[in-house]
Design a protein around this motif. Structure first.
Motif, PDB file in Angstrom:
ATOM      1  N   LEU A 234      36.320  39.219  30.952  1.00 25.38           N
ATOM      2  CA  LEU A 234      35.108  38.433  31.172  1.00 25.38           C
ATOM      3  C   LEU A 234      35.425  36.938  31.261  1.00 25.38           C
ATOM      4  CD1 LEU A 234      32.339  40.069  28.945  1.00 25.38           C
ATOM      5  CD2 LEU A 234      32.279  39.728  31.409  1.00 25.38           C
ATOM      6  N   LEU A 235      36.244  36.449  30.349  1.00 29.84           N
ATOM      7  CA  LEU A 235      36.621  35.033  30.409  1.00 29.84           C
ATOM      8  C   LEU A 235      37.347  34.713  31.701  1.00 29.84           C
ATOM      9  CD1 LEU A 235      37.831  34.365  26.748  1.00 29.84           C
ATOM     10  CD2 LEU A 235      35.721  33.567  27.826  1.00 29.84           C
ATOM     11  N   LEU A 236      38.207  35.621  32.121  1.00 30.88           N
ATOM     12  CA  LEU A 236      38.961  35.392  33.357  1.00 30.88           C
ATOM     13  C   LEU A 236      38.039  35.331  34.560  1.00 30.88           C
ATOM     14  CD1 LEU A 236      41.860  35.106  34.469  1.00 30.88           C
ATOM     15  CD2 LEU A 236      41.880  37.587  34.800  1.00 30.88           C
ATOM     16  N   LEU A 237      37.039  36.229  34.591  1.00 27.91           N
ATOM     17  CA  LEU A 237      36.116  36.240  35.735  1.00 27.91           C
ATOM     18  C   LEU A 237      35.203  35.026  35.741  1.00 27.91           C
ATOM     19  CD1 LEU A 237      35.053  40.017  35.790  1.00 27.91           C
ATOM     20  CD2 LEU A 237      36.508  38.840  37.446  1.00 27.91           C
ATOM     21  N   VAL A 238      34.626  34.699  34.579  1.00 25.91           N
ATOM     22  CA  VAL A 238      33.597  33.659  34.538  1.00 25.91           C
ATOM     23  C   VAL A 238      34.189  32.261  34.455  1.00 25.91           C
ATOM     24  CG1 VAL A 238      31.623  32.803  33.223  1.00 25.91           C
ATOM     25  CG2 VAL A 238      31.947  35.258  33.513  1.00 25.91           C
ATOM     26  N   GLN A 239      35.203  32.048  33.600  1.00 23.67           N
ATOM     27  CA  GLN A 239      35.715  30.703  33.370  1.00 23.67           C
ATOM     28  C   GLN A 239      36.875  30.336  34.287  1.00 23.67           C
ATOM     29  OE1 GLN A 239      34.136  28.646  31.501  1.00 23.67           O
ATOM     30  NE2 GLN A 239      32.717  30.112  30.546  1.00 23.67           N
ATOM     31  N   ALA A 240      37.806  31.276  34.447  1.00 21.53           N
ATOM     32  CA  ALA A 240      38.981  30.940  35.255  1.00 21.53           C
ATOM     33  C   ALA A 240      38.716  31.114  36.743  1.00 21.53           C
ATOM     34  CB  ALA A 240      40.175  31.791  34.815  1.00 21.53           C
ATOM     35  N   MET A 241      38.100  32.227  37.140  1.00 19.18           N
ATOM     36  CA  MET A 241      37.873  32.503  38.565  1.00 19.18           C
ATOM     37  C   MET A 241      36.525  31.994  39.041  1.00 19.18           C
ATOM     38  SD  MET A 241      39.478  36.370  38.737  1.00 19.18           S
ATOM     39  CE  MET A 241      39.259  36.431  40.524  1.00 19.18           C
ATOM     40  N   ARG A 242      35.700  31.548  38.113  1.00 11.21           N
ATOM     41  CA  ARG A 242      34.402  30.954  38.459  1.00 11.21           C
ATOM     42  C   ARG A 242      33.495  31.928  39.207  1.00 11.21           C
ATOM     43  NH1 ARG A 242      33.547  26.830  35.119  1.00 11.21           N
ATOM     44  NH2 ARG A 242      35.390  25.498  34.985  1.00 11.21           N
ATOM     45  N   VAL A 243      33.509  33.200  38.795  1.00  9.41           N
ATOM     46  CA  VAL A 243      32.600  34.183  39.387  1.00  9.41           C
ATOM     47  C   VAL A 243      31.236  34.026  38.719  1.00  9.41           C
ATOM     48  CG1 VAL A 243      32.187  36.649  39.763  1.00  9.41           C
ATOM     49  CG2 VAL A 243      34.517  35.747  39.849  1.00  9.41           C
ATOM     50  N   SER A 244      30.164  34.149  39.494  1.00  7.58           N
ATOM     51  CA  SER A 244      28.815  33.971  38.962  1.00  7.58           C
ATOM     52  C   SER A 244      28.499  35.061  37.934  1.00  7.58           C
ATOM     53  CB  SER A 244      27.801  34.021  40.103  1.00  7.58           C
ATOM     54  OG  SER A 244      26.478  33.981  39.588  1.00  7.58           O
ATOM     55  N   VAL A 245      27.747  34.664  36.898  1.00  4.92           N
ATOM     56  CA  VAL A 245      27.358  35.631  35.857  1.00  4.92           C
ATOM     57  C   VAL A 245      26.385  36.664  36.395  1.00  4.92           C
ATOM     58  CG1 VAL A 245      27.772  34.034  33.967  1.00  4.92           C
ATOM     59  CG2 VAL A 245      25.529  34.066  35.080  1.00  4.92           C
TER      60      VAL A 245
END
Length: 466
Positions: A59-70
């Protein structure tokens, strides 16, 4: 390079790259240590290491690192799985810390399983509602309102059934009995073998009695297993009016004291209840021993009363006839080196009697006042270990004897009990002294028997120590 350092995703990626392996390694070591200690917390740590930590990092990788929308579907799916695993961790951790490690007798041990199931269901329902509301944006307020109204309607419609269930649950929570306890209800008596949220299962010996807990909640019953160490069996017997009461009481107490089911450290007691009746109270380990103790006691009393010259149920004993005594002396004669005329002389000085199976003829440490010669049946000699258990030494056959230390006034070193119904001849010490004086070789025979049995006793004890 400067542009990369100024971005937020770089630091999140760095934290994930360093922190994830470090946390994984630390949780692995903690899990291994808990497993070695067989701790209940090993499973929650395993869930945290294997599922929650990797999904949280994803989840951190998707939201914070890759900047994928929640609001993206992959993020919502990962958040849903993460929330479900958090619920599983909460349930496992609660069970391990609150209930599995609870000491015996505490309120945490007494909570019925149905209460735990309801609490788990409520926690899961709240967790799913939070996931639906915050992850998927669903409106769960209307759903809870509808469920609340429906619960009220169902509660009013099923108030009698629900009341019975609640009464049963209160019985379970109080726990007036536990598995293995012996209880007596208005309809039956038996051992509790299963208790669930609806009914109690009682093994009556003649079948399985299933009583709804609501019935037990509204009725009185007796728990023979609580408090522990208080159960006693009462057995009533009758003797003839001419039998001395003190002698009857002493005989009943002596027989009851030898029962194998007798509770350790307790003593039986007998009282005269009038009308030729006597009641013997026998402390037992458990109500499960009632049947075996009663049958053994009544069987042994049949033999013991006849040996004592008492009249159980006012019966007369016609076993010791002159013909039987003569036949018994033919078995004993080779041991005592008696010829036919000497057998006639010894008849007035012997006593012919019987012992029941498993009944003791002598106990360790007893100083015998007479010699006992086996006419029929088998007798087991046994050594008494430090813990009170019996160690078989040898088996005596017809023609063998007990009480060989009568002449030396020494206590016997082994116990002896009948393996089946045994007929014996008792020879009193006074006549035995005269017989040994006339036949000195008998003294050598008895001395040899004493030494041989002592060697057998030492061998049996040595084999047990090895």
């Amino acid at each position: 390079m400067t542009g990369v350092l100024d971005t937020d995703w770089f630091y999140w990626a760095l934290v994930i790259a360093v922190g994830f392996p470090a946390c994984l390694l630390a949780l692995t070591e903690i899990h291994n240590a808990l497993r070695r200690r067989r701790s209940h917390l090993a499973r929650p740590v395993y869930l945290l290491r294997t599922y929650i930590l990797p999904i949280g990092v994803l989840l951190l990788l998707l939201v914070q690192a890759m900047r994928v929308s929640v609001d993206a579907t992959p993020v919502r799916l990962a958040a849903t799985v993460f929330g479900v695993m958090l619920m599983v961790l909460a349930l496992s951790g609660l069970n391990a810390t609150v209930f599995q490690g609870a000491p015996d007798g505490s309120w945490r041990r007494r909570i019925p399983s149905i209460f735990l199931d309801v609490a788990r269901f409520a926690l899961i329902a709240v967790g799913l509602a939070v996931i639906l509301a915050y992850v998927w944006g669903a409106n769960v307020g209307g759903l809870f309102t509808a469920l609340g109204v429906s619960s009220i309607v169902l509660g009013l419609a099923l108030q009698n059934s629900v009341g019975q269930i609640i009464s049963g649950l209160l019985v379970l929570f109080e726990q007036p009995f536990a598995l293995g306890d012996w209880i007596q209800t208005p309809t039956a008596q038996g051992r509790v073998v299963e208790v669930n949220w609806r009914a109690t299962h009682i093994d009556t010996g003649a079948g399985m009695l299933i009583i709804p807990n609501a019935v037990l909640a509204n009725a009185s019953f007796t728990n023979f297993s609580r408090p522990p160490g208080t159960h006693s069996l009462a057995v009533t017997t009758q003797f003839a009016i001419d039998d001395p009461p003190d002698e009857v009481i002493a005989t009943l107490d002596r027989v009851a004291s030898a029962l194998p089911q007798l509770r350790q450290g307790a003593s039986p007691s007998t009282v005269a209840t009038g009308a030729l009746s006597y009641m013997t109270s026998i402390p037992l380990r458990s109500p499960a021993d009632d049947f075996a103790a009663k049958t053994t006691f009544l069987r042994w009393i049949w033999y013991a009363s006849r040996r004592a010259g008492l009249h159980l149920d006012e019966a007369q004993d016609a076993f010791e006839t002159s013909e039987r005594v003569q036949q018994a002396l033919t078995v004993v004669a080779p041991t005592l080196r008696l010829n036919h005329s000497e057998q006639e002389q010894v008849m007035p000085h012997v006593r012919l009697t019987r012992y029941g199976a498993e009944e003791f003829l002598q106990i360790t440490g007893q100083v015998p006042t007479r010699m006992t010669f086996i006419v029929s049946g088998r007798v087991r000699l046994a050594a008494t270990a430090d813990d009170g258990s019996l160690i078989p030494v040898r088996t005596l056959q017809p023609g063998d004897f007990l009480g060989q230390t009568t002449l030396t006034r020494e206590p016997v070193t082994a116990a002896a009990y009948a393996l089946e119904e045994v007929t014996v001849v008792h020879l009193e010490r006074e006549y035995l002294e005269d017989l040994v004086a006339r036949k000195p070789v008998l003294l050598h025979d008895f001395g040899h028997a004493i030494e041989e049995r002592r060697r057998s006793l030492r061998r049996a004890l040595s084999a047990t120590d090895e």
